[in-house]
Write a protein that holds these residues in place. Structure first.
Motif, PDB file in Angstrom:
ATOM      1  N   ARG A 169      56.093   5.150 104.991  1.00  0.00           N
ATOM      2  CA  ARG A 169      54.739   4.717 104.640  1.00  0.00           C
ATOM      3  C   ARG A 169      54.492   4.694 103.138  1.00  0.00           C
ATOM      4  O   ARG A 169      53.510   4.114 102.680  1.00  0.00           O
ATOM      5  CB  ARG A 169      53.726   5.612 105.349  1.00  0.00           C
ATOM      6  CG  ARG A 169      53.662   5.324 106.852  1.00  0.00           C
ATOM      7  CD  ARG A 169      52.731   6.254 107.580  1.00  0.00           C
ATOM      8  NE  ARG A 169      52.629   5.892 108.994  1.00  0.00           N
ATOM      9  CZ  ARG A 169      52.061   6.660 109.916  1.00  0.00           C
ATOM     10  NH1 ARG A 169      51.550   7.845 109.568  1.00  0.00           N
ATOM     11  NH2 ARG A 169      52.019   6.271 111.170  1.00  0.00           N
ATOM     12  N   ALA A 170      55.362   5.325 102.381  1.00  0.00           N
ATOM     13  CA  ALA A 170      55.230   5.222 100.926  1.00  0.00           C
ATOM     14  C   ALA A 170      55.404   3.776 100.471  1.00  0.00           C
ATOM     15  O   ALA A 170      54.844   3.365  99.461  1.00  0.00           O
ATOM     16  CB  ALA A 170      56.263   6.104 100.236  1.00  0.00           C
ATOM     17  N   TRP A 171      56.165   3.003 101.251  1.00  0.00           N
ATOM     18  CA  TRP A 171      56.432   1.610 100.889  1.00  0.00           C
ATOM     19  C   TRP A 171      55.677   0.612 101.773  1.00  0.00           C
ATOM     20  O   TRP A 171      55.382  -0.497 101.337  1.00  0.00           O
ATOM     21  CB  TRP A 171      57.932   1.313 101.004  1.00  0.00           C
ATOM     22  CG  TRP A 171      58.773   2.135 100.085  1.00  0.00           C
ATOM     23  CD1 TRP A 171      58.962   1.930  98.747  1.00  0.00           C
ATOM     24  CD2 TRP A 171      59.527   3.301 100.415  1.00  0.00           C
ATOM     25  NE1 TRP A 171      59.794   2.892  98.225  1.00  0.00           N
ATOM     26  CE2 TRP A 171      60.156   3.743  99.227  1.00  0.00           C
ATOM     27  CE3 TRP A 171      59.750   4.018 101.599  1.00  0.00           C
ATOM     28  CZ2 TRP A 171      60.985   4.869  99.187  1.00  0.00           C
ATOM     29  CZ3 TRP A 171      60.566   5.121 101.562  1.00  0.00           C
ATOM     30  CH2 TRP A 171      61.163   5.552 100.367  1.00  0.00           C
ATOM     31  N   SER A 172      55.396   0.996 103.015  1.00  0.00           N
ATOM     32  CA  SER A 172      54.773   0.057 103.942  1.00  0.00           C
ATOM     33  C   SER A 172      53.826   0.791 104.888  1.00  0.00           C
ATOM     34  O   SER A 172      54.190   1.816 105.473  1.00  0.00           O
ATOM     35  CB  SER A 172      55.846  -0.661 104.775  1.00  0.00           C
ATOM     36  OG  SER A 172      55.260  -1.431 105.793  1.00  0.00           O
ATOM     37  N   LYS A 173      52.624   0.245 105.043  1.00  0.00           N
ATOM     38  CA  LYS A 173      51.662   0.807 105.994  1.00  0.00           C
ATOM     39  C   LYS A 173      51.870   0.244 107.398  1.00  0.00           C
ATOM     40  O   LYS A 173      51.230   0.691 108.345  1.00  0.00           O
ATOM     41  CB  LYS A 173      50.231   0.510 105.529  1.00  0.00           C
ATOM     42  CG  LYS A 173      49.908   1.024 104.128  1.00  0.00           C
ATOM     43  CD  LYS A 173      50.161   2.518 103.991  1.00  0.00           C
ATOM     44  CE  LYS A 173      49.805   3.004 102.591  1.00  0.00           C
ATOM     45  NZ  LYS A 173      50.160   4.434 102.391  1.00  0.00           N
ATOM     46  N   ASP A 174      52.768  -0.744 107.522  1.00  0.00           N
ATOM     47  CA  ASP A 174      53.043  -1.375 108.811  1.00  0.00           C
ATOM     48  C   ASP A 174      54.529  -1.247 109.104  1.00  0.00           C
ATOM     49  O   ASP A 174      55.340  -2.113 108.773  1.00  0.00           O
ATOM     50  CB  ASP A 174      52.627  -2.852 108.768  1.00  0.00           C
ATOM     51  CG  ASP A 174      52.798  -3.565 110.113  1.00  0.00           C
ATOM     52  OD1 ASP A 174      53.338  -2.930 111.053  1.00  0.00           O
ATOM     53  OD2 ASP A 174      52.409  -4.735 110.220  1.00  0.00           O
ATOM     54  N   THR A 175      54.888  -0.107 109.707  1.00  0.00           N
ATOM     55  CA  THR A 175      56.294   0.182 109.993  1.00  0.00           C
ATOM     56  C   THR A 175      56.451   0.602 111.446  1.00  0.00           C
ATOM     57  O   THR A 175      55.653   1.390 111.956  1.00  0.00           O
ATOM     58  CB  THR A 175      56.822   1.315 109.099  1.00  0.00           C
ATOM     59  OG1 THR A 175      56.633   0.966 107.734  1.00  0.00           O
ATOM     60  CG2 THR A 175      58.301   1.557 109.340  1.00  0.00           C
ATOM     61  N   ILE A 176      57.481   0.077 112.108  1.00  0.00           N
ATOM     62  CA  ILE A 176      57.801   0.467 113.469  1.00  0.00           C
ATOM     63  C   ILE A 176      59.282   0.794 113.558  1.00  0.00           C
ATOM     64  O   ILE A 176      60.062   0.404 112.691  1.00  0.00           O
ATOM     65  CB  ILE A 176      57.479  -0.662 114.481  1.00  0.00           C
ATOM     66  CG1 ILE A 176      58.296  -1.908 114.142  1.00  0.00           C
ATOM     67  CG2 ILE A 176      55.984  -0.969 114.508  1.00  0.00           C
ATOM     68  CD1 ILE A 176      58.218  -2.991 115.187  1.00  0.00           C
ATOM     69  N   ALA A 177      59.658   1.526 114.595  1.00  0.00           N
ATOM     70  CA  ALA A 177      61.061   1.762 114.893  1.00  0.00           C
ATOM     71  C   ALA A 177      61.495   0.788 115.976  1.00  0.00           C
ATOM     72  O   ALA A 177      60.725   0.474 116.886  1.00  0.00           O
ATOM     73  CB  ALA A 177      61.272   3.195 115.359  1.00  0.00           C
ATOM     74  N   ILE A 178      62.720   0.304 115.878  1.00  0.00           N
ATOM     75  CA  ILE A 178      63.287  -0.626 116.855  1.00  0.00           C
ATOM     76  C   ILE A 178      64.565  -0.007 117.403  1.00  0.00           C
ATOM     77  O   ILE A 178      65.470   0.356 116.646  1.00  0.00           O
ATOM     78  CB  ILE A 178      63.603  -1.991 116.226  1.00  0.00           C
ATOM     79  CG1 ILE A 178      62.342  -2.608 115.610  1.00  0.00           C
ATOM     80  CG2 ILE A 178      64.210  -2.942 117.255  1.00  0.00           C
ATOM     81  CD1 ILE A 178      62.610  -3.874 114.814  1.00  0.00           C
ATOM     82  N   CYS A 179      64.651   0.116 118.722  1.00  0.00           N
ATOM     83  CA  CYS A 179      65.839   0.706 119.330  1.00  0.00           C
ATOM     84  C   CYS A 179      66.092   0.066 120.695  1.00  0.00           C
ATOM     85  O   CYS A 179      65.247  -0.645 121.240  1.00  0.00           O
ATOM     86  CB  CYS A 179      65.690   2.216 119.472  1.00  0.00           C
ATOM     87  SG  CYS A 179      64.216   2.713 120.391  1.00  0.00           S
ATOM     88  N   ARG A 180      67.263   0.317 121.243  1.00  0.00           N
ATOM     89  CA  ARG A 180      67.625  -0.285 122.526  1.00  0.00           C
ATOM     90  C   ARG A 180      66.908   0.403 123.680  1.00  0.00           C
ATOM     91  O   ARG A 180      66.563   1.595 123.596  1.00  0.00           O
ATOM     92  CB  ARG A 180      69.138  -0.226 122.734  1.00  0.00           C
ATOM     93  CG  ARG A 180      69.697   1.171 122.881  1.00  0.00           C
ATOM     94  CD  ARG A 180      71.223   1.161 122.951  1.00  0.00           C
ATOM     95  NE  ARG A 180      71.759   2.469 123.314  1.00  0.00           N
ATOM     96  CZ  ARG A 180      71.932   3.475 122.483  1.00  0.00           C
ATOM     97  NH1 ARG A 180      71.591   3.311 121.205  1.00  0.00           N
ATOM     98  NH2 ARG A 180      72.416   4.630 122.900  1.00  0.00           N
ATOM     99  N   GLU A 181      66.724  -0.352 124.790  1.00  0.00           N
ATOM    100  CA  GLU A 181      66.007   0.201 125.950  1.00  0.00           C
ATOM    101  C   GLU A 181      66.732   1.388 126.577  1.00  0.00           C
ATOM    102  O   GLU A 181      66.110   2.291 127.141  1.00  0.00           O
ATOM    103  CB  GLU A 181      65.815  -0.879 127.018  1.00  0.00           C
ATOM    104  CG  GLU A 181      64.852  -1.981 126.634  1.00  0.00           C
ATOM    105  CD  GLU A 181      65.566  -3.191 126.036  1.00  0.00           C
ATOM    106  OE1 GLU A 181      66.712  -3.013 125.551  1.00  0.00           O
ATOM    107  OE2 GLU A 181      64.976  -4.288 126.060  1.00  0.00           O
ATOM    108  N   SER A 182      68.073   1.399 126.461  1.00  0.00           N
ATOM    109  CA  SER A 182      68.865   2.440 127.125  1.00  0.00           C
ATOM    110  C   SER A 182      69.059   3.695 126.280  1.00  0.00           C
ATOM    111  O   SER A 182      69.804   4.593 126.671  1.00  0.00           O
ATOM    112  CB  SER A 182      70.248   1.870 127.491  1.00  0.00           C
ATOM    113  OG  SER A 182      70.925   1.411 126.325  1.00  0.00           O
ATOM    114  N   MET A 183      68.399   3.762 125.143  1.00  0.00           N
ATOM    115  CA  MET A 183      68.590   4.919 124.263  1.00  0.00           C
ATOM    116  C   MET A 183      68.110   6.202 124.937  1.00  0.00           C
ATOM    117  O   MET A 183      66.963   6.280 125.398  1.00  0.00           O
ATOM    118  CB  MET A 183      67.816   4.712 122.958  1.00  0.00           C
ATOM    119  CG  MET A 183      68.026   5.834 121.948  1.00  0.00           C
ATOM    120  SD  MET A 183      67.010   5.626 120.459  1.00  0.00           S
ATOM    121  CE  MET A 183      65.369   6.018 121.120  1.00  0.00           C
ATOM    122  N   PRO A 184      68.956   7.224 125.024  1.00  0.00           N
ATOM    123  CA  PRO A 184      68.527   8.503 125.606  1.00  0.00           C
ATOM    124  C   PRO A 184      67.352   9.086 124.828  1.00  0.00           C
ATOM    125  O   PRO A 184      67.320   9.028 123.596  1.00  0.00           O
ATOM    126  CB  PRO A 184      69.771   9.384 125.473  1.00  0.00           C
ATOM    127  CG  PRO A 184      70.921   8.426 125.379  1.00  0.00           C
ATOM    128  CD  PRO A 184      70.384   7.235 124.641  1.00  0.00           C
TER     129      PRO A 184
END
Length: 312
Positions: A169-184
């Protein structure tokens, strides 16, 4: 070059760790040969190195050029453009570094500073065009150049997913994580991220939409399109061939991810064989951290030579 009994240290690799170590050892009047591959360095696509005082924004090629000029002033340092093929021990307690042209160099100590090889997701259309510009491996390195954009962090485990959803958030107020559906641990990560005001999006990325390397959207394999302008994406990594062979032949200690184990002086489990920079650390892969590790190794090499000369 045939074996040279006058050489005290061979440095394999001429990135920030290797070049810094060479300069420190040169100041100690230590006899050094730096073996530098002719292949393009890992950071060659970067427009500038950041976070190192006095060099902020200077291109990797310019830093390399300056370093060669500085080292050329020292008569105890030899710069050799060649590919190192092997590092082996000799019967006399020294090391023999084999080169691609069949030549060898003997030395009392060796510093491995080759960096690592990034394994790019070649199945993702547009990745190579964006890499090093709007697809970045390190926010510290290129976060400022991508500030105030919509970010996505591509991660592969639950702990990182929860953290990455809010960590930038120091660089972006609009940040999400992207990961695979099967991630434990996916649901746990999503819950943790949401409790901190973040979000986790799942899917397999198949294409990056961009204009001349400027990302504007991510497309998943199922056809969904997500507007993003910057991705933090650290590729998988593997050791350079000479390091991989040395690990096997000399039984070097490595961690679960294959990075070379070292102590606080950057020495491996083989006395006299040191490793510094990205090949010995998964989490401290920056110019400054690598340069510091190279300096630490050089100090230890010099101290060891002094103690050896004193008969200890």
């Amino acid at each position: 070059m045939s074996s040279n009994t006058d050489t005290e240290t061979v440095i394999v690799g001429a990135g920030p760790a290797g070049l810094t170590a060479a300069l420190v050892l040169a100041r100690y009047r230590h006899r050094v040969v730096v073996v530098d591959s002719r292949q393009a360095p890992r950071n060659s696509v970067s427009a500038g190195v950041h976070g190192h005082i006095g060099l902020d924004g200077v291109s990797p090629a310019e830093i390399r050029s300056r370093a060669w000029q500085e080292l050329s002033r020292y008569s105890t340092v030899e710069l050799l453009e060649a590919d190192a093929e092997s590092v082996r021990t000799t019967g006399g307690g020294r090391f023999r570094v084999g080169l691609g042209n069949g030549d060898t160099i003997e030395a009392s100590t060796v510093l491995l500073a080759t960096g690592v090889i990034d394994i790019y997701p070649t199945h993702v259309d547009g990745f190579s065009a964006c890499w090093g510009h709007t697809v970045i491996h390190c926010p510290f390195c290129l976060g400022e150049e991508n500030a105030d954009r919509r970010w996505g962090a591509v991660v592969d485990n639950a702990e990182l997913a929860a953290l990455s959803a809010v960590a930038f958030r120091a660089w972006s107020k609009d940040t999400i994580a992207i990961c695979r559906e099967s991630m434990p641990g996916l649901e746990t990560a999503r819950t943790a991220a949401q409790s901190m005001g973040g979000d986790v999006v799942t899917g397999t990325i198949g294409r990056l939409h961009h204009r001349q390397g400027f990302l504007y959207a991510v497309e998943f394999d199922d056809g969904r399109v997500l507007e993003r302008e910057t991705l933090v994406w650290t590729p998988s990594q593997r050791q350079q061939p000479v390091v991989a062979r040395t690990i096997g032949e000399l039984s070097l200690t490595v961690d679960d991810a294959g990075f070379v184990g070292v102590n606080d002086t950057q020495c491996t489990n083989v006395p006299g064989l040191y490793a510094a920079g990205d090949l010995a650390s998964r989490w401290k892969q920056s110019f400054t951290a690598s340069a510091a590790a190279g300096a630490t190794a050089a100090d230890a090499i010099h101290a060891s030579a002094i103690l050896g000369a004193a008969g200890h």
